[in-house]
Design an enzyme around this catalytic site. Structure first.
Site, PDB file in Angstrom:
ATOM      1  N   HIS A 101     -13.197  11.474 -11.087  1.00 38.51           N
ATOM      2  CA  HIS A 101     -12.687  12.126 -12.445  1.00 38.51           C
ATOM      3  C   HIS A 101     -13.304  12.815 -13.880  1.00 38.51           C
ATOM      4  CE1 HIS A 101      -7.516  12.782 -12.149  1.00 38.51           C
ATOM      5  NE2 HIS A 101      -8.282  13.498 -12.345  1.00 38.51           N
ATOM      6  N   ASP A 121      -2.118   9.176 -12.586  1.00 36.36           N
ATOM      7  CA  ASP A 121      -3.176   8.579 -12.593  1.00 36.36           C
ATOM      8  C   ASP A 121      -2.885   6.926 -12.554  1.00 36.36           C
ATOM      9  OD1 ASP A 121      -5.804   7.412 -12.670  1.00 36.36           O
ATOM     10  OD2 ASP A 121      -6.463   8.846 -13.532  1.00 36.36           O
ATOM     11  N   HIS A 177      -5.171   4.774 -14.679  1.00 34.58           N
ATOM     12  CA  HIS A 177      -5.171   5.004 -16.080  1.00 34.58           C
ATOM     13  C   HIS A 177      -5.631   5.864 -16.563  1.00 34.58           C
ATOM     14  CE1 HIS A 177      -7.564   2.538 -12.614  1.00 34.58           C
ATOM     15  NE2 HIS A 177      -7.711   1.811 -12.997  1.00 34.58           N
ATOM     16  N   ASP A 200      -8.210   7.576 -18.539  1.00 36.85           N
ATOM     17  CA  ASP A 200      -8.765   8.398 -18.802  1.00 36.85           C
ATOM     18  C   ASP A 200      -8.853   8.347 -19.752  1.00 36.85           C
ATOM     19  OD1 ASP A 200      -9.304   7.360 -16.017  1.00 36.85           O
ATOM     20  OD2 ASP A 200      -8.780   9.768 -14.969  1.00 36.85           O
ATOM     21  N   HIS A 210     -16.019   8.935 -15.969  1.00 36.73           N
ATOM     22  CA  HIS A 210     -14.708   9.181 -15.444  1.00 36.73           C
ATOM     23  C   HIS A 210     -13.449   8.771 -16.240  1.00 36.73           C
ATOM     24  CE1 HIS A 210     -14.080   6.019 -12.313  1.00 36.73           C
ATOM     25  NE2 HIS A 210     -14.273   5.589 -13.870  1.00 36.73           N
ATOM     26  N   ASP A 241      -5.071  11.054  -9.145  1.00 34.59           N
ATOM     27  CA  ASP A 241      -6.020  10.230  -8.858  1.00 34.59           C
ATOM     28  C   ASP A 241      -5.756   9.745  -7.963  1.00 34.59           C
ATOM     29  OD1 ASP A 241      -8.018   7.924  -9.136  1.00 34.59           O
ATOM     30  OD2 ASP A 241      -8.780   8.842 -10.731  1.00 34.59           O
ATOM     31  N   ASP A 299      -6.390   6.042  -6.886  1.00 35.43           N
ATOM     32  CA  ASP A 299      -5.484   5.136  -7.316  1.00 35.43           C
ATOM     33  C   ASP A 299      -4.093   5.087  -7.891  1.00 35.43           C
ATOM     34  OD1 ASP A 299      -6.171   6.493 -10.132  1.00 35.43           O
ATOM     35  OD2 ASP A 299      -7.984   5.329 -10.159  1.00 35.43           O
ATOM     36  N   GLU A 304     -11.147  10.899  -6.532  1.00 37.55           N
ATOM     37  CA  GLU A 304     -11.540  10.039  -6.485  1.00 37.55           C
ATOM     38  C   GLU A 304     -11.343   8.632  -5.306  1.00 37.55           C
ATOM     39  OE1 GLU A 304     -12.781   8.182  -8.359  1.00 37.55           O
ATOM     40  OE2 GLU A 304     -12.911   8.758 -10.910  1.00 37.55           O
TER      41      GLU A 304
END
Length: 295
Positions: free
Chosen positions: A95, A120, A122, A124, A137, A224, A226, A269
């Protein structure tokens, strides 16, 4: 199908994982270039134009300089596409590609305010001072807001690429204190999984679009893999349980196809080596169809 769908899609491959914890997701964009499922988007009505592939170089002196070099190339290509009013999708890779993607958009529109919807697991939003791992990332949002390594924050336009009030983050469920403190300080709107599940993703995206378009010339969309529950999208390196429903995301994402304020998108990702029964490959194809064709 939405009448105003984008049929021409310009694809940029950030085939790199040097900003992440392992090599897997660097293969994602290359895998999609040869995917018969992805190519079938043409049968659905899309015209795919593969524009650029960036890869790590053995002569890169460090991970930082590799990310800086690749993101600069990506930013230059994105900037030209935006200048030419062409709709693009960046396919990552890790990412950290977001630093290049959205720096390129800002470089093409230096006088305009821009918005960003960030989907996402996360945040980030680390800087080198707060990151436990040092993985780049985990830093793109901070970089895009002007925090972190100067050679990354100054790619494209030398100023911050977004105002905090025009960023909305969705699906967040795994983060560290340092990055959370930065986002709290900046008062960025974060919609965690509990709120998504309570309200529904379609309602959440409506709010996110309102935030990203308030006083802006347009906005970007960054997804993302994830962010999606591993049951629906196992092909990613840092999977987090209790994620978004893949089916609900694809359905809700159709709202973007007719929105002319959406400048471009990215999907990051994807690790094909971790995929199971082509679940993630199929989901990415459906996501691109939803965002561009509205179906």
């Amino acid at each position: 199908m939405i009448n105003n769908a984008r049929k021409d899609v310009y694809l940029l491959s950030y085939a790199s994982s040097v900003g992440g914890p392992g090599p897997g997701c660097g293969e994602g964009p290359l895998f999609l270039q040869h995917s018969s499922l992805f190519a079938n988007l043409t049968n659905a009505g899309a015209s795919l134009h593969w524009q650029l592939t960036t890869t790590p170089n053995p002569t890169d002196e460090s991970k930082l300089l590799s990310v800086q070099r690749q993101c600069t190339r990506l930013a230059n290509e994105v900037s030209q596409l935006v200048h030419d009013k062409k709709f693009f999708i960046t396919l990552g890779g890790d990412h950290s590609c977001a630093i290049g993607t959205w720096s390129g958009v800002k470089n093409a529109m230096p006088e305009q305010n821009l918005g960003l919807i960030w989907i996402d697991a996360h945040m980030d939003s680390h800087t080198p001072l707060t990151s436990p791992s040092g993985n780049i990332h985990g830093m793109p949002i901070a970089c895009l807001l002007g925090y972190g390594e100067p050679i990354l924050t100054k790619i494209g336009a030398s100023t911050a690429k977004f105002k905090p009030e025009n960023i909305c983050m969705i699906g967040i469920r795994s983060f560290e204190e340092g990055e959370a403190n930065l986002l709290k300080q900046l008062n960025i709107r974060i919609i965690g999984m509990d709120e998504v599940q309570h309200r529904g993703l379609a309602d959440v995206l409506t709010e996110a679009i309102d935030i990203a378009t308030q006083g802006t010339h347009g906005y970007g969309l960054s997804i993302d893999i994830d962010s999606i529950d591993p049951e629906d999208a196992p092909g990613t390196d840092v999977a987090e349980e209790n994620g978004l429903s893949g089916q609900e995301l694809c359905q809700a994402a159709q709202i973007f196809a007719a929105d002319t304020r959406l400048i471009g998108a990215e999907i990051a990702e994807f690790d094909p080596g971790r995929d199971q029964d082509q679940k993630t490959e199929k989901l990415i194809t459906k996501l691109v169809s939803a965002i561009t064709l509205g179906k």
